[in-house]
Design a protein around this motif. Structure first.
Motif, PDB file in Angstrom:
ATOM      1  N   GLU A  11       0.760  -1.260   0.031  1.00  0.00           N
ATOM      2  CA  GLU A  11      -0.008  -0.114  -0.107  1.00  0.00           C
ATOM      3  C   GLU A  11       0.969   1.032   0.055  1.00  0.00           C
ATOM      4  OE1 GLU A  11      -3.334  -0.384   2.696  1.00  0.00           O
ATOM      5  OE2 GLU A  11      -3.730   1.703   2.402  1.00  0.00           O
ATOM      6  N   ARG A  19       0.030  11.301  -9.020  1.00  0.00           N
ATOM      7  CA  ARG A  19      -0.662  10.087  -9.018  1.00  0.00           C
ATOM      8  C   ARG A  19      -0.803   9.501 -10.351  1.00  0.00           C
ATOM      9  NH1 ARG A  19      -6.480   8.493  -9.970  1.00  0.00           N
ATOM     10  NH2 ARG A  19      -6.868   6.595  -8.725  1.00  0.00           N
ATOM     11  N   LEU A  23       0.580   5.780 -11.066  1.00  0.00           N
ATOM     12  CA  LEU A  23      -0.263   4.565 -11.627  1.00  0.00           C
ATOM     13  C   LEU A  23       0.538   3.966 -13.119  1.00  0.00           C
ATOM     14  CD1 LEU A  23      -3.549   5.912 -10.996  1.00  0.00           C
ATOM     15  CD2 LEU A  23      -2.617   3.963  -9.996  1.00  0.00           C
ATOM     16  N   GLU A  44      -1.644  -6.813 -10.072  1.00  0.00           N
ATOM     17  CA  GLU A  44      -2.551  -5.629 -10.304  1.00  0.00           C
ATOM     18  C   GLU A  44      -2.437  -4.445  -9.265  1.00  0.00           C
ATOM     19  OE1 GLU A  44      -6.263  -8.012  -9.382  1.00  0.00           O
ATOM     20  OE2 GLU A  44      -5.840  -9.109 -11.435  1.00  0.00           O
ATOM     21  N   ALA A  45      -2.892  -3.463  -9.762  1.00  0.00           N
ATOM     22  CA  ALA A  45      -2.655  -2.195  -9.021  1.00  0.00           C
ATOM     23  C   ALA A  45      -4.194  -1.586  -9.057  1.00  0.00           C
ATOM     24  CB  ALA A  45      -2.015  -1.038  -9.741  1.00  0.00           C
ATOM     25  N   VAL A  46      -4.591  -1.381  -7.722  1.00  0.00           N
ATOM     26  CA  VAL A  46      -6.105  -0.691  -7.737  1.00  0.00           C
ATOM     27  C   VAL A  46      -5.896   0.496  -6.715  1.00  0.00           C
ATOM     28  CG1 VAL A  46      -6.943  -3.121  -7.743  1.00  0.00           C
ATOM     29  CG2 VAL A  46      -6.658  -2.228  -5.667  1.00  0.00           C
ATOM     30  N   SER A  47      -7.009   1.395  -6.722  1.00  0.00           N
ATOM     31  CA  SER A  47      -6.921   2.573  -6.159  1.00  0.00           C
ATOM     32  C   SER A  47      -8.360   2.574  -5.571  1.00  0.00           C
ATOM     33  CB  SER A  47      -6.426   3.596  -6.924  1.00  0.00           C
ATOM     34  OG  SER A  47      -6.710   4.953  -6.198  1.00  0.00           O
ATOM     35  N   PRO A  48      -8.529   2.892  -4.136  1.00  0.00           N
ATOM     36  CA  PRO A  48      -9.891   3.155  -3.747  1.00  0.00           C
ATOM     37  C   PRO A  48     -10.473   4.272  -4.521  1.00  0.00           C
ATOM     38  CG  PRO A  48      -8.300   2.737  -1.730  1.00  0.00           C
ATOM     39  CD  PRO A  48      -7.696   2.988  -3.198  1.00  0.00           C
ATOM     40  N   ILE A  49     -11.942   4.103  -4.594  1.00  0.00           N
ATOM     41  CA  ILE A  49     -12.585   4.971  -5.453  1.00  0.00           C
ATOM     42  C   ILE A  49     -12.768   6.235  -4.569  1.00  0.00           C
ATOM     43  CG2 ILE A  49     -15.080   5.599  -6.469  1.00  0.00           C
ATOM     44  CD1 ILE A  49     -15.058   2.457  -6.951  1.00  0.00           C
ATOM     45  N   ILE A  56      -2.910   0.297  -3.977  1.00  0.00           N
ATOM     46  CA  ILE A  56      -2.926  -0.726  -3.489  1.00  0.00           C
ATOM     47  C   ILE A  56      -2.154  -1.806  -4.648  1.00  0.00           C
ATOM     48  CG2 ILE A  56      -3.707  -2.835  -2.197  1.00  0.00           C
ATOM     49  CD1 ILE A  56      -5.826  -0.759  -1.193  1.00  0.00           C
TER      50      ILE A  56
END
Lengths: 103, 103
Positions: A11, A19, A23, A44-49, A56
């Motif tokens: 994280e 940003r 990304l 995988e790369a994700v990001s809280p909406i 993360i």
């Protein structure tokens, strides 16, 4: 119940202005890890909406040795250097065992 | 760069004595979600190797509607009731968008 493979949950916090570049760096690391590393099953790369400055990474490796191999790749160095240059804060890098789905 | 699908990253704390039962509950929820829900692409439970009282669920749904469907299933109710009965603490349930791999 199984504990393989090794899943990394990492994280990070990134400034709003950096940003998009971070990304992009995550996408590059994802692409090269899956393409170049036999032991990298998924990246995988994700990001809280509702919290876009958090990113993360969820990475799946065959085992610890495969993750050690990842950390020695040229593309990981590009990622790590970028984290530093962009002032990205590493919140946590957790090595986890998988318990579901069951083998 | 894409932001689909919807990935849920949920983190929990469980007591040492209830950990095995909670992981069993996660495995049950994982199995039923993937088997019974058309919109659930993946459902994994992992636990940090050096912090076994933390459990992280990484769930992938087609979209928000598919996650809403998940929350209305009988197996989710079993999971939610179990969380309460076992005194599991919900640390965070984050809805995230995926940025890598690129579509």
């Amino acid at each position: 119940m199984t504990t393989a493979p090794l899943t990394i949950v990492a994280e990070f916090r990134v400034s709003a202005e950096n940003r998009a570049r971070f990304l992009e760096l995550c996408a590059y690391d994802s692409e090269r890890s899956v393409a170049d590393e036999k032991g990298c099953q998924r990246f995988e790369a994700v990001s809280p909406i509702d919290d876009p400055q958090t990113v993360i990474l969820v990475e799946v490796y065959d085992d610890e040795a495969a993750f050690d191999t990842h950390l020695a790749t040229p593309h990981f160095k590009v990622f790590a250097d970028g984290v530093k240059e962009l002032g990205v804060k590493e919140i946590s890098v957790r090595k986890t065992a998988r318990y579901a789905p069951r083998a």
